[in-house]
Enzyme design. Structure first.
Site, PDB file in Angstrom:
ATOM      1  N   ASP A 145      -4.361  -6.098   5.390  1.00 39.44           N
ATOM      2  CA  ASP A 145      -5.364  -6.934   6.066  1.00 39.44           C
ATOM      3  C   ASP A 145      -5.283  -8.379   5.583  1.00 39.44           C
ATOM      4  O   ASP A 145      -5.605  -9.296   6.308  1.00 39.44           O
ATOM      5  CB  ASP A 145      -6.761  -6.377   5.790  1.00 39.44           C
TER       6      ASP A 145
ATOM      7  N   PRO B 287      -2.792 -11.397  10.861  1.00 42.85           N
ATOM      8  CA  PRO B 287      -3.067 -11.097  12.272  1.00 42.85           C
ATOM      9  C   PRO B 287      -3.246  -9.595  12.446  1.00 42.85           C
ATOM     10  O   PRO B 287      -2.629  -8.812  11.734  1.00 42.85           O
ATOM     11  CB  PRO B 287      -1.791 -11.563  12.985  1.00 42.85           C
ATOM     12  N   ASP B 288      -4.093  -9.210  13.382  1.00 41.10           N
ATOM     13  CA  ASP B 288      -4.252  -7.782  13.693  1.00 41.10           C
ATOM     14  C   ASP B 288      -3.316  -7.462  14.854  1.00 41.10           C
ATOM     15  O   ASP B 288      -3.524  -7.899  15.982  1.00 41.10           O
ATOM     16  CB  ASP B 288      -5.711  -7.485  14.047  1.00 41.10           C
TER      17      ASP B 288
ATOM     18  N   PHE C 200      -4.221   3.732  14.969  1.00 36.94           N
ATOM     19  CA  PHE C 200      -4.558   4.749  13.975  1.00 36.94           C
ATOM     20  C   PHE C 200      -5.795   4.305  13.217  1.00 36.94           C
ATOM     21  O   PHE C 200      -6.045   3.114  13.072  1.00 36.94           O
ATOM     22  CB  PHE C 200      -3.394   4.944  12.993  1.00 36.94           C
TER      23      PHE C 200
ATOM     24  N   LYS D 105       8.382 -17.894  -9.409  1.00 37.17           N
ATOM     25  CA  LYS D 105       7.695 -16.793 -10.095  1.00 37.17           C
ATOM     26  C   LYS D 105       6.524 -17.362 -10.908  1.00 37.17           C
ATOM     27  O   LYS D 105       6.700 -18.326 -11.670  1.00 37.17           O
ATOM     28  CB  LYS D 105       8.684 -16.087 -11.019  1.00 37.17           C
TER      29      LYS D 105
ATOM     30  N   ASN E 198       0.852  -1.189   0.000  1.00 37.78           N
ATOM     31  CA  ASN E 198       0.000   0.000   0.000  1.00 37.78           C
ATOM     32  C   ASN E 198       0.888   1.240   0.000  1.00 37.78           C
ATOM     33  O   ASN E 198       2.110   1.137   0.017  1.00 37.78           O
ATOM     34  CB  ASN E 198      -0.951  -0.023   1.211  1.00 37.78           C
TER      35      ASN E 198
HETATM   36  O1  C5P Z   1      -8.508  -2.099  10.828  1.00 37.60           O
HETATM   37  P1  C5P Z   1      -7.695  -0.955  10.374  1.00 37.60           P
HETATM   38  O2  C5P Z   1      -6.603  -1.345   9.434  1.00 37.60           O
HETATM   39  O3  C5P Z   1      -8.471   0.197   9.820  1.00 37.60           O
HETATM   40  O4  C5P Z   1      -7.038  -0.410  11.732  1.00 37.60           O
HETATM   41  C1  C5P Z   1      -6.017   0.498  11.705  1.00 37.60           C
HETATM   42  C2  C5P Z   1      -5.168   0.322  12.939  1.00 37.60           C
HETATM   43  O5  C5P Z   1      -4.926  -1.039  13.204  1.00 37.60           O
HETATM   44  C3  C5P Z   1      -3.810   0.945  12.774  1.00 37.60           C
HETATM   45  O6  C5P Z   1      -3.364   1.359  14.043  1.00 37.60           O
HETATM   46  C4  C5P Z   1      -2.969  -0.228  12.263  1.00 37.60           C
HETATM   47  O7  C5P Z   1      -1.603  -0.049  12.564  1.00 37.60           O
HETATM   48  C5  C5P Z   1      -3.566  -1.380  13.038  1.00 37.60           C
HETATM   49  N1  C5P Z   1      -3.521  -2.677  12.356  1.00 37.60           N
HETATM   50  C6  C5P Z   1      -2.701  -3.650  12.846  1.00 37.60           C
HETATM   51  N2  C5P Z   1      -2.692  -4.896  12.262  1.00 37.60           N
HETATM   52  C7  C5P Z   1      -3.493  -5.152  11.205  1.00 37.60           C
HETATM   53  C8  C5P Z   1      -4.326  -4.147  10.704  1.00 37.60           C
HETATM   54  C9  C5P Z   1      -4.323  -2.919  11.299  1.00 37.60           C
HETATM   55  O8  C5P Z   1      -1.955  -3.399  13.801  1.00 37.60           O
HETATM   56  N3  C5P Z   1      -3.467  -6.346  10.661  1.00 37.60           N
END
Ligand code: C5P
Length: 410
Positions: free
Chosen positions: A287, A314-315, A334, A297, A219
């Site tokens: 995400d 993972p979040d 953020f 490749k 991104n």
């Molecule tokens: O869900 P979204 O991407 O909008 O959330 C943004 C926040 O979540 C940011 O602080 C980003 O650094 C964090 N984030 C994360 N891991 C992910 C997705 C988002 O830490 N996989």
């Protein structure tokens, strides 16, 4: 840029290893001395093939230390004393060979011995051919050294003496001076700043999720805001680990930086940096990643475009926010939104379980992504504070001050 006044009276032991960039180390000595730094130099055998001991001696106005076995060197200054009578050891240029010897803990010449015997911080300015820098061995050695607290400045991208292009050029002398000043400023702050003794983790930049060995999903995050926050927290005395995805930015002064590519690597690096008091997740984490990325490749073989199956990453913010012993006392996320900023961001704060959300509008035309300014709202349990549009550095400073106020009130 760090304030150079802090350099006056500092003592630097400069290790000059054998690389073409060694000529820049002569300039480095001059720039440091101009700023009141006492510079002692160790010159490796290979280093002495690139710059003459006489030049180094003339510029440092001191003996050049070269030989582990020299009776003169040893009688005047043992290697243990040499390694400890400095405030900082700087290795410039740091060659692949010397980095490898440092990583392995070798003590086979004066430079390696001094670096092993020291109880002082070490900063390296790598300089080598791009392939040597990118080689897994060098990358593993560098990562190991950084995990042990070795600081790094550069290398920069550019044309090399061998006519190849890429990362491997030694940082310019003034960049090294800046990094050294940044180190001393951060050290002074660590002892005196309002966040002294607090540990912080900051994520920054995009992630790269591989499709195959040459392609990836990414991104447009520049990392500017996250890097600025890491620097601002360090400036207030926090011990900062910055976990950064691929960016074009130099490592901020005074921070420990772990470079990663994927979301999973980012999470692992954050977990390795725990325990911490503060976590700020400013990275634009992908995400999704490609499920079962190809290790070859993908070919255009006439069978039409490949179907890419995606799976959830993972979040990191949500993971760090989970209640438990290791949860940082303050977790900040953020929310980059393109409309209904406050409503979405408030909901995000609850969903992720973090304490604060810094929300901003990244609609096309705002120039936030990649730009230098940011217009943010700080969302806390007790309400919303809307900040005027300001440079990302200023947003970072204000956020770091809010973090300091939070801990002052605890
Ligand atoms: O869900 P979204 O991407 O909008 O959330 C943004 C926040 O979540 C940011 O602080 C980003 O650094 C964090 N984030 C994360 N891991 C992910 C997705 C988002 O830490 N996989």
């Amino acid at each position: 840029m760090a304030d150079h006044a802090i350099l006056a009276g500092k003592r630097v032991l400069l290790v000059i290893a054998g690389g073409i960039a060694a000529y820049k180390s002569l300039e480095l000595i001059r720039r440091l001395r101009e700023r009141g730094v006492t510079v002692r130099a160790v010159l490796t055998e290979a280093g002495a093939r690139f710059v003459t001991p006489l030049s180094v001696q003339a510029l440092t106005e001191d003996t050049v230390y070269r030989d582990l076995w020299s009776l003169t060197d040893e009688s005047e200054m043992g290697h243990i004393r040499l390694s400890r009578e400095a405030d900082l050891l700087v290795v410039a240029p740091a060659t692949a060979n010397l980095l490898a010897r440092m990583a392995a803990g070798m003590a086979d010449d004066l430079a390696a011995t001094v670096l092993l015997a020291t109880d002082k911080p070490v900063m390296v300015a790598p300089a080598m051919n791009v392939r040597m820098w990118q080689h897994a061995a060098t990358q593993a050695n560098m990562a190991l050294l950084e995990s042990r607290g070795v600081l790094r400045v550069g290398p920069n991208d550019g044309v090399m003496a061998c006519n190849e292009y890429g990362p491997g050029r030694m940082a310019e002398p003034m960049e090294i001076v800046d990094a050294i000043a940044g180190f001393f400023a951060a050290e002074a702050n660590r002892l005196q700043g309002p966040l002294a003794g607090r540990r912080a983790i900051v994520t920054s930049g995009p992630t790269h999720e591989p499709i195959d060995p040459v392609r990836y999903i990414a991104n447009r995050s520049s990392g500017k805001q996250g890097h600025a926050i890491a620097a601002a927290l360090a400036a207030l005395g926090a011990e900062v680990t910055l976990v950064s995805g691929p960016t074009r930015l130099p490592d901020p002064a005074g921070c420990r930086v772990t470079h990663i590519e994927t979301a999973r690597e980012m999470l692992a690096a954050c977990e390795a940096a725990l325990p911490a008091d503060i976590a700020v997740c400013a990275a634009a984490v992908a995400d999704w990643r490609v499920d079962g990325a190809s290790d070859r490749k993908l070919k255009k073989d006439g069978g039409g475009p490949p179907a890419l199956a995606l799976t959830e990453n993972p979040d990191i913010l949500a993971t760090l926010s989970q209640p438990g012993e290791r949860r940082p006392a303050l977790v900040v996320g953020f929310a980059a939104e393109t409309g209904d900023v406050l409503a979405y961001a408030t909901a995000k704060r609850a969903r992720k379980g973090c304490d604060w959300i810094v929300a901003n509008d990244v609609s096309p035309g705002t120039g936030t992504f990649g730009g230098s300014d940011n217009t943010v709202h700080l969302i806390r349990a007790d309400g919303v504070e809307s900040w005027p549009t300001m440079p990302k550095d200023a947003v970072a400073t204000r956020l770091a001050e809010a973090v300091a106020a939070f801990f002052a009130g605890k």
